[in-house]
Design an enzyme around this catalytic site. Structure first.
Site, mmCIF file in Angstrom:
data_model
loop_
_atom_site.group_PDB
_atom_site.id
_atom_site.type_symbol
_atom_site.label_atom_id
_atom_site.label_comp_id
_atom_site.label_asym_id
_atom_site.label_seq_id
_atom_site.Cartn_x
_atom_site.Cartn_y
_atom_site.Cartn_z
ATOM 1 N N LYS A 198 77.187 14.783 -2.534
ATOM 2 C CA LYS A 198 77.018 15.587 -3.745
ATOM 3 C C LYS A 198 78.366 16.051 -4.283
ATOM 4 C CE LYS A 198 72.421 16.902 -2.195
ATOM 5 N NZ LYS A 198 71.617 17.823 -1.391
ATOM 6 N N GLN B 252 71.719 23.671 1.205
ATOM 7 C CA GLN B 252 71.245 22.446 1.845
ATOM 8 C C GLN B 252 70.216 22.774 2.924
ATOM 9 O OE1 GLN B 252 72.100 19.161 1.015
ATOM 10 N NE2 GLN B 252 70.423 18.694 2.408
ATOM 11 N N ASP C 217 67.914 22.927 -8.063
ATOM 12 C CA ASP C 217 66.928 22.154 -7.310
ATOM 13 C C ASP C 217 65.540 22.259 -7.950
ATOM 14 O OD1 ASP C 217 67.931 20.613 -5.242
ATOM 15 O OD2 ASP C 217 68.023 22.279 -3.829
#
Length: 297
Positions: free
Chosen positions: A52, A96, A119
């Site tokens: 990422k 994460q 997200d």
């Protein structure tokens, strides 16, 4: 010939198009910023975060990475999220997963500022998605939609079967496909561990999206001719090679390819799109927080 839907190619095109949106923000003095937080020693999680970060650097998104010892109390993570919520240079926050057992995963998702929840898992953003007014679409289902669009798959009036009901893929995927939108208007069935006759349902589908987390669960015998197959799964299985394993999806690729009109491979299908749509959401977050109109792909 079965079309192999190349997620790397589609993702690269979208990332290229995002660069003009980033240029527009830069002209207004805004550099999109994504903060990643890792509270784990898990090697796979470390790899995902690194991927990422690299993707951000490729297109001009500033990347802020924070690591927290997994033995630290939960308050250390929440304090870090507080700090990032207040930081104007940070437009998107990604913690994460998984987090350690002593940290409440749901509480973490709810603690992130919903305007920075790139997200798309904060309850406020889930509610907006269900209501048909999504702020941030969850990255993997959004990526699936973009793959269907790239393959010229018309979802309107089609029967779509999703195998798997997770909060990350299955449920939001179903919500996206039933919306009154260009990439929606499908009739959706969600199969799960308690579903009877899953194969019968997938054989009646125009589109099958496998996101069940079971290696090669869907095979050619479960499909009808000319089905569009999207494989979300990534599973490690033992193999006689240098690594000792290989990656396979939730679809048995070779037999499914014989039936499908279009299919995504593993790797190289949905996976690259998840990261691409995270970048997309970060750019959108920066534009919303700074009231700058940008044209998104």
């Amino acid at each position: 010939m079965t079309e192999i839907i190349d997620g790397n190619e589609v993702g690269d095109r979208i990332k290229s198009e995002l660069e003009s949106s980033i240029d527009t923000l830069e002209e207004e003095g805004v550099t999109p910023g994504l903060a990643t937080v890792l509270m784990s020693d898990d090697g796979a999680s470390e790899t995902y975060v690194s991927m990422k970060q690299k993707a951000c650097e490729q297109i001009g998104i500033e990347s802020f990475h924070h690591e927290i010892d997994p033995d630290e109390p939960a308050e250390v993570l929440f304090d870090k999220i507080d700090e990032l919520n207040e930081d104007p240079a940070v437009h998107g926050i990604l913690v994460q997963m998984p987090v350690p057992d002593h940290v409440d995963e749901r509480a973490v998702l709810e603690y992130i500022d919903p305007m920075k929840d790139v997200d798309g898992f904060h309850p406020e953003n889930v509610g907006k998605l269900v209501a048909g007014n999504a702020r941030f679409k969850p990255c993997t289902p959004f990526g699936v939609q973009k793959l269907l669009e790239a393959a010229d798959v018309d979802t309107e009036g089609k029967d779509a079967v999703i195998v798997g009901r997770s909060n990350i893929v299955g449920k939001p995927m179903a919500n996206l496909l039933i919306q009154k939108t260009k990439l929606g208007n499908a009739t959706v069935t969600v199969c799960h561990s308690r579903t009877k006759n899953t194969a019968e349902k997938t054989r009646n589908a125009d589109i099958v999206i496998a996101a069940v987390g079971v290696p090669e669960f869907v095979d050619g015998s479960m499909l009808s001719e000319d089905t569009v197959v999207i494989d979300v799964g990534v599973n490690r299985v033992g193999a006689d090679n240098e690594k000792g394993y290989e990656l396979v999806g939730d679809v048995e690729f070779e037999s499914a390819k014989e039936k499908a009109s279009a299919i995504t491979p593993v790797p190289g299908g949905v996976g690259p799109m998840t990261i691409t749509m995270l970048l997309y959401n970060t750019v959108k977050a920066a534009s919303l927080q700074n009231d700058v109109d940008v044209e998104l792909p």
